[in-house]
Design a protein around this motif. Sequence first.
Motif, PDB file in Angstrom:
ATOM      1  N   GLU A  26      45.533  58.163  21.548  1.00 27.51           N
ATOM      2  CA  GLU A  26      45.264  57.161  20.512  1.00 27.51           C
ATOM      3  C   GLU A  26      45.532  55.760  21.041  1.00 27.51           C
ATOM      4  N   GLN A  36      45.318  54.857  24.126  1.00 28.40           N
ATOM      5  CA  GLN A  36      44.254  54.558  25.085  1.00 28.40           C
ATOM      6  C   GLN A  36      42.997  54.074  24.358  1.00 28.40           C
ATOM      7  N   GLU A  37      42.685  54.693  23.226  1.00 25.32           N
ATOM      8  CA  GLU A  37      41.506  54.283  22.456  1.00 25.32           C
ATOM      9  C   GLU A  37      41.680  52.875  21.905  1.00 25.32           C
ATOM     10  N   ASP A  44      41.333  50.472  24.868  1.00 29.16           N
ATOM     11  CA  ASP A  44      39.947  50.307  25.325  1.00 29.16           C
ATOM     12  C   ASP A  44      39.161  49.396  24.386  1.00 29.16           C
ATOM     13  N   ALA A  45      39.393  49.542  23.084  1.00 24.26           N
ATOM     14  CA  ALA A  45      38.685  48.695  22.123  1.00 24.26           C
ATOM     15  C   ALA A  45      39.112  47.237  22.263  1.00 24.26           C
ATOM     16  N   ALA A  70      40.713  52.330  15.209  1.00 21.02           N
ATOM     17  CA  ALA A  70      41.567  53.184  16.042  1.00 21.02           C
ATOM     18  C   ALA A  70      43.024  53.039  15.648  1.00 21.02           C
ATOM     19  N   HIS A 121      45.542  55.930  14.129  1.00 25.16           N
ATOM     20  CA  HIS A 121      46.807  56.156  14.820  1.00 25.16           C
ATOM     21  C   HIS A 121      47.983  56.094  13.857  1.00 25.16           C
TER      22      HIS A 121
END
Length: 239
Positions: free
Chosen positions: A196, A198-199, A202-203, A215, A219
């Motif tokens: 979570e 990492q997502e 990345d965003a 995200a 989370h």
Amino acid sequence: MSDAKEAVLPAAARRKAGPERRRLTSAGLIYETLLSEIVSLELPPGTPLQEKMLLERFQVSRTPVREALIRLAEMGLVDVFPQSGTFVSRVPVNAIPEAVLVRKALEAITVEAAARSGDPRCGLRLDTIVQRQRIAAEHGELGLFHEADEAFHAEIAAIAGHPGIWRLLMQVKVQIDRARRLTLPALGRMRSVMAEHQEIRDAIVRGDAAAARAAMDLHLVAVLPDVAQLRDRFPTYFA
């Protein structure tokens, strides 16, 4: 504070001793130490906080101990009963839903602002913290994993340019944190948390504020404790 008095304070009170922490008074250091121990459940709800014991432990006069206890009482972490003594408070169930709403609202602001910041170093800064979490998970270090989790969210607020929001959230979510400590994360959940994060990372790096907020919402829903279930398992810990 003299060097001698600072030396007897627990390591938790001196950890991350930057300039701001060095300027803390004796009362501030005692407060920080007890706060950490209450939130981590080293001092579980109902634990008596005897003044004599605290005086001996911290090697200070009554005044800083009493000042620290007053601050903790104001946060709802300590109950003072004039005829009975001072005790670590139980977790107030009714306070948690409101704290959840505040946390979700404020972290939506910071994660969106972080995604819009255009900070070219934000990915690296967040990667460093996720790596710390990965190492903690591999070694089963739950305390270090939790510290890295907190650092991840604090770093997002810093990238957003709103570090004060995270400092405010630290106070708002203190009862949530106490409840969460009763749900020690299994390895599978640790992996989910890192995925979570990492997502979210990345965003932010893509500059996609909407995806970052979505995200973060997912989370936070996943990490929030099931209070009703916890109250059934630990009835003496909740009020």
